[in-house]
Scaffold this motif. Structure first.
Motif, PDB file in Angstrom:
ATOM      1  N   PHE A   1      17.712 -14.806  -4.473  1.00 36.46           N
ATOM      2  CA  PHE A   1      17.681 -13.678  -5.393  1.00 36.46           C
ATOM      3  C   PHE A   1      18.326 -13.973  -6.741  1.00 36.46           C
ATOM      4  CE2 PHE A   1      17.873 -11.157  -1.236  1.00 36.46           C
ATOM      5  CZ  PHE A   1      16.499 -11.253  -1.086  1.00 36.46           C
ATOM      6  N   THR A   2      18.820 -15.206  -6.938  1.00 38.99           N
ATOM      7  CA  THR A   2      19.398 -15.546  -8.237  1.00 38.99           C
ATOM      8  C   THR A   2      18.682 -16.711  -8.920  1.00 38.99           C
ATOM      9  OG1 THR A   2      21.049 -16.973  -7.136  1.00 38.99           O
ATOM     10  CG2 THR A   2      21.707 -14.710  -7.642  1.00 38.99           C
ATOM     11  N   THR A   3      17.826 -17.426  -8.186  1.00 36.34           N
ATOM     12  CA  THR A   3      17.045 -18.516  -8.774  1.00 36.34           C
ATOM     13  C   THR A   3      15.731 -17.956  -9.311  1.00 36.34           C
ATOM     14  OG1 THR A   3      17.987 -20.082  -7.186  1.00 36.34           O
ATOM     15  CG2 THR A   3      15.979 -20.757  -8.346  1.00 36.34           C
ATOM     16  N   PRO A   4      15.354 -18.293 -10.551  1.00 34.93           N
ATOM     17  CA  PRO A   4      14.098 -17.758 -11.112  1.00 34.93           C
ATOM     18  C   PRO A   4      12.900 -18.034 -10.216  1.00 34.93           C
ATOM     19  CG  PRO A   4      15.389 -18.842 -12.819  1.00 34.93           C
ATOM     20  CD  PRO A   4      16.087 -19.126 -11.520  1.00 34.93           C
ATOM     21  N   ASN A   5      12.164 -16.988  -9.872  1.00 37.37           N
ATOM     22  CA  ASN A   5      10.943 -17.118  -9.085  1.00 37.37           C
ATOM     23  C   ASN A   5      10.098 -15.869  -9.307  1.00 37.37           C
ATOM     24  OD1 ASN A   5      11.611 -15.087  -6.858  1.00 37.37           O
ATOM     25  ND2 ASN A   5      13.350 -16.481  -6.702  1.00 37.37           N
ATOM     26  N   ASP A   6       8.889 -15.875  -8.753  1.00 37.38           N
ATOM     27  CA  ASP A   6       7.968 -14.768  -9.017  1.00 37.38           C
ATOM     28  C   ASP A   6       8.430 -13.443  -8.431  1.00 37.38           C
ATOM     29  OD1 ASP A   6       7.413 -16.174  -6.514  1.00 37.38           O
ATOM     30  OD2 ASP A   6       5.805 -14.713  -6.246  1.00 37.38           O
ATOM     31  N   LEU A   7       9.323 -13.464  -7.429  1.00 33.47           N
ATOM     32  CA  LEU A   7       9.823 -12.215  -6.869  1.00 33.47           C
ATOM     33  C   LEU A   7      10.581 -11.414  -7.921  1.00 33.47           C
ATOM     34  CD1 LEU A   7      11.210 -13.410  -3.405  1.00 33.47           C
ATOM     35  CD2 LEU A   7       9.037 -12.258  -3.858  1.00 33.47           C
ATOM     36  N   LEU A   8      11.256 -12.119  -8.806  1.00 27.51           N
ATOM     37  CA  LEU A   8      12.067 -11.448  -9.812  1.00 27.51           C
ATOM     38  C   LEU A   8      11.228 -10.859 -10.938  1.00 27.51           C
ATOM     39  CD1 LEU A   8      15.084 -13.932 -10.031  1.00 27.51           C
ATOM     40  CD2 LEU A   8      14.746 -11.968  -8.533  1.00 27.51           C
ATOM     41  N   ASP A   9       9.936 -11.153 -10.957  1.00 31.47           N
ATOM     42  CA  ASP A   9       9.049 -10.560 -11.957  1.00 31.47           C
ATOM     43  C   ASP A   9       8.613  -9.150 -11.562  1.00 31.47           C
ATOM     44  OD1 ASP A   9       9.139 -12.868 -13.489  1.00 31.47           O
ATOM     45  OD2 ASP A   9       7.414 -13.763 -12.476  1.00 31.47           O
ATOM     46  N   ALA A  10       8.769  -8.823 -10.277  1.00 27.65           N
ATOM     47  CA  ALA A  10       8.421  -7.477  -9.812  1.00 27.65           C
ATOM     48  C   ALA A  10       9.417  -6.473 -10.382  1.00 27.65           C
ATOM     49  CB  ALA A  10       8.411  -7.438  -8.290  1.00 27.65           C
ATOM     50  N   GLU A  11       9.101  -5.180 -10.233  1.00 27.01           N
ATOM     51  CA  GLU A  11       9.930  -4.154 -10.858  1.00 27.01           C
ATOM     52  C   GLU A  11      10.373  -3.097  -9.856  1.00 27.01           C
ATOM     53  OE1 GLU A  11       7.718  -2.496 -14.078  1.00 27.01           O
ATOM     54  OE2 GLU A  11       8.028  -4.237 -15.394  1.00 27.01           O
ATOM     55  N   LEU A  12      11.480  -2.450 -10.195  1.00 26.87           N
ATOM     56  CA  LEU A  12      11.964  -1.274  -9.481  1.00 26.87           C
ATOM     57  C   LEU A  12      12.180  -0.176 -10.510  1.00 26.87           C
ATOM     58  CD1 LEU A  12      13.076   0.211  -6.985  1.00 26.87           C
ATOM     59  CD2 LEU A  12      15.321  -0.757  -7.524  1.00 26.87           C
ATOM     60  N   ALA A  13      11.373   0.874 -10.427  1.00 23.18           N
ATOM     61  CA  ALA A  13      11.454   1.989 -11.380  1.00 23.18           C
ATOM     62  C   ALA A  13      11.294   1.497 -12.812  1.00 23.18           C
ATOM     63  CB  ALA A  13      12.763   2.742 -11.207  1.00 23.18           C
ATOM     64  N   GLY A  14      10.452   0.477 -12.997  1.00 26.59           N
ATOM     65  CA  GLY A  14      10.192  -0.029 -14.339  1.00 26.59           C
ATOM     66  C   GLY A  14      11.160  -1.092 -14.820  1.00 26.59           C
ATOM     67  N   VAL A  15      12.127  -1.479 -13.995  1.00 30.57           N
ATOM     68  CA  VAL A  15      13.116  -2.500 -14.376  1.00 30.57           C
ATOM     69  C   VAL A  15      12.825  -3.767 -13.588  1.00 30.57           C
ATOM     70  CG1 VAL A  15      15.569  -3.084 -14.506  1.00 30.57           C
ATOM     71  CG2 VAL A  15      14.832  -0.697 -14.758  1.00 30.57           C
ATOM     72  N   PRO A  16      12.623  -4.919 -14.248  1.00 33.76           N
ATOM     73  CA  PRO A  16      12.356  -6.175 -13.532  1.00 33.76           C
ATOM     74  C   PRO A  16      13.495  -6.521 -12.583  1.00 33.76           C
ATOM     75  CG  PRO A  16      11.883  -6.413 -15.871  1.00 33.76           C
ATOM     76  CD  PRO A  16      12.582  -5.105 -15.708  1.00 33.76           C
ATOM     77  N   LEU A  17      13.173  -7.053 -11.413  1.00 33.37           N
ATOM     78  CA  LEU A  17      14.196  -7.432 -10.453  1.00 33.37           C
ATOM     79  C   LEU A  17      15.028  -8.613 -10.940  1.00 33.37           C
ATOM     80  CD1 LEU A  17      12.245  -7.062  -7.085  1.00 33.37           C
ATOM     81  CD2 LEU A  17      13.834  -5.458  -8.150  1.00 33.37           C
TER      82      LEU A  17
ATOM     83  N   PRO B   1       0.806  -1.227   0.000  1.00 34.72           N
ATOM     84  CA  PRO B   1       0.000   0.000   0.000  1.00 34.72           C
ATOM     85  C   PRO B   1       0.836   1.273   0.000  1.00 34.72           C
ATOM     86  CG  PRO B   1      -0.924  -1.594   1.529  1.00 34.72           C
ATOM     87  CD  PRO B   1       0.411  -2.122   1.105  1.00 34.72           C
ATOM     88  N   ALA B   2       2.018   1.217   0.607  1.00 30.76           N
ATOM     89  CA  ALA B   2       2.857   2.414   0.698  1.00 30.76           C
ATOM     90  C   ALA B   2       3.813   2.551  -0.480  1.00 30.76           C
ATOM     91  CB  ALA B   2       3.649   2.399   2.004  1.00 30.76           C
ATOM     92  N   PHE B   3       4.276   1.433  -1.045  1.00 30.65           N
ATOM     93  CA  PHE B   3       5.328   1.500  -2.058  1.00 30.65           C
ATOM     94  C   PHE B   3       4.897   1.020  -3.437  1.00 30.65           C
ATOM     95  CE2 PHE B   3       7.537   1.353   2.013  1.00 30.65           C
ATOM     96  CZ  PHE B   3       8.451   2.390   1.872  1.00 30.65           C
ATOM     97  N   GLY B   4       3.698   0.501  -3.561  1.00 33.60           N
ATOM     98  CA  GLY B   4       3.171   0.128  -4.870  1.00 33.60           C
ATOM     99  C   GLY B   4       4.053  -0.855  -5.615  1.00 33.60           C
ATOM    100  N   PRO B   5       4.389  -0.567  -6.890  1.00 35.54           N
ATOM    101  CA  PRO B   5       5.186  -1.500  -7.697  1.00 35.54           C
ATOM    102  C   PRO B   5       6.576  -1.789  -7.125  1.00 35.54           C
ATOM    103  CG  PRO B   5       4.151   0.167  -9.077  1.00 35.54           C
ATOM    104  CD  PRO B   5       3.964   0.605  -7.666  1.00 35.54           C
ATOM    105  N   ALA B   6       7.089  -0.895  -6.281  1.00 34.02           N
ATOM    106  CA  ALA B   6       8.424  -1.089  -5.710  1.00 34.02           C
ATOM    107  C   ALA B   6       8.389  -1.902  -4.423  1.00 34.02           C
ATOM    108  CB  ALA B   6       9.086   0.263  -5.444  1.00 34.02           C
ATOM    109  N   ALA B   7       7.221  -2.452  -4.065  1.00 31.31           N
ATOM    110  CA  ALA B   7       7.070  -3.143  -2.780  1.00 31.31           C
ATOM    111  C   ALA B   7       8.026  -4.322  -2.634  1.00 31.31           C
ATOM    112  CB  ALA B   7       5.624  -3.615  -2.612  1.00 31.31           C
ATOM    113  N   THR B   8       8.226  -5.086  -3.686  1.00 30.75           N
ATOM    114  CA  THR B   8       9.111  -6.254  -3.579  1.00 30.75           C
ATOM    115  C   THR B   8      10.554  -5.822  -3.381  1.00 30.75           C
ATOM    116  OG1 THR B   8       7.642  -7.582  -4.969  1.00 30.75           O
ATOM    117  CG2 THR B   8       9.897  -8.366  -4.706  1.00 30.75           C
ATOM    118  N   ALA B   9      10.968  -4.753  -4.067  1.00 29.52           N
ATOM    119  CA  ALA B   9      12.332  -4.231  -3.889  1.00 29.52           C
ATOM    120  C   ALA B   9      12.532  -3.778  -2.451  1.00 29.52           C
ATOM    121  CB  ALA B   9      12.588  -3.084  -4.857  1.00 29.52           C
ATOM    122  N   VAL B  10      11.545  -3.083  -1.903  1.00 28.25           N
ATOM    123  CA  VAL B  10      11.620  -2.636  -0.510  1.00 28.25           C
ATOM    124  C   VAL B  10      11.641  -3.848   0.425  1.00 28.25           C
ATOM    125  CG1 VAL B  10      10.403  -1.383   1.312  1.00 28.25           C
ATOM    126  CG2 VAL B  10      10.506  -0.437  -1.002  1.00 28.25           C
TER     127      VAL B  10
END
Length: 210
Positions: A80-96, A22-31
Motif C-alpha cells: 500500500f506504499t509502493t506505487p502501483n495501479d491499486l493506488l490509482d483507484a479512488e475513494l470518494a473522488g480521492v486517489p488511494l 458491481p456493488a461498490f463501483g469506483p470504491a471497489a479497490t478501497a473495499v
C-alpha cells in the motif's frame, strides 16, 4: 522473495476488487483493501491467541507472537506504499495514492477528517484496553512476581523499573497510527483503520474466552 509475496498480495486485492466492483463501483479497490486486510488478520488469528495467553504472565511475553506477525504487516505496508495501479483507484473522488501532504482540497478534506477521526477513536479504545490489560497483569501475574523475587536486588530493581516503564509507554503506542497515517498514502490509512479495529475486536473476544 519479498517482491514475489507483494505481487501475490497485489493479485489478491485486484481479484477482490474485480469481484466487488458491481456493488461498490469506483470504491471497489478501497473495499478490497479492507476485505483483504481482514482476511489476512483472520489467517494469523492463532498467533493473536498465543499473544494474549503470553501477556497473562507478562507484557514482554505477549510481544513475541506479535513479532512473528510482523512479516505479514510489512508485506501489506509495502503493497500500500509502493506505487502501483491499486493506488490509482479512488475513494470518494480521492486517489488511494494521495498523501496528506498533497493537500486537503476538494474531497480530500472530508475523507481525511473521517480517516483521522476513526484512527483517533480506535487509538483511544486500544489505549484503554492496554491499560486494563497491564492492570490485570499486575494483579494476576503472581508467577512473574515470584521469579522477580528470586533475582538479586540490583537485577530485580532493573526488571521492575523496566516493567513499570512498559506499563506507562504501551498505552501510548496506539496513537502512533495517527503519525503514520500522516505520511503514507490513503490506501495505507485504510489498512491502518482496518487492522486496528480488527485487533481491538479480536482481543476483546479472545480475552473473554481465554
Amino acid at each position: 522473495m519479498l517482491d514475489y509475496v507483494v505481487n501475490l498480495a497485489h493479485s489478491a486485492v485486484s481479484a477482490i476488487s474485480a469481484g466487488v466492483a458491481p456493488a461498490f463501483g469506483p470504491a471497489a479497490t478501497a473495499v478490497a483493501i479492507v476485505l483483504f486486510t481482514a482476511a489476512v488478520r483472520l489467517l494469523i488469528s492463532p498467533l493473536s491467541w498465543a499473544q494474549i495467553r503470553g501477556a497473562r504472565v507478562s507484557p514482554l511475553a505477549g510481544c513475541l507472537p506479535a513479532l512473528v506477525q510482523a512479516p505479514f504487516f510489512f508485506v501489506m505496508y509495502r503493497l500500500f506504499t509502493t506505487p502501483n495501479d491499486l493506488l490509482d483507484a479512488e475513494l470518494a473522488g480521492v486517489p488511494l495514492g494521495h498523501h496528506l501532504g498533497d493537500g486537503l482540497g476538494g474531497a480530500a478534506g472530508p475523507v481525511y477528517a473521517i480517516l483521522f477521526l476513526l484512527l483517533a477513536v480506535l487509538a483511544r479504545w486500544s489505549s484503554q484496553r492496554m491499560r486494563r490489560a497491564t492492570a490485570e497483569v499486575a494483579v494476576t501475574g503472581a508467577p512473574a512476581s515470584a521469579r522477580l523475587a528470586e533475582l538479586p536486588p540490583e537485577a530485580r530493581e532493573v526488571a521492575e523499573r523496566t516493567q513499570e516503564q512498559l506499563r506507562r509507554v504501551m498505552p501510548l503506542l496506539p496513537y502512533g497510527t495517527l503519525a503514520v497515517a500522516a505520511f503514507v498514502p490513503l490506501a495505507a490509512g485504510l489498512y491502518l483503520v482496518t487492522t486496528t479495529a480488527w485487533t481491538g475486536l479480536e482481543q476483546g473476544v479472545l480475552r473473554r474466552y481465554r
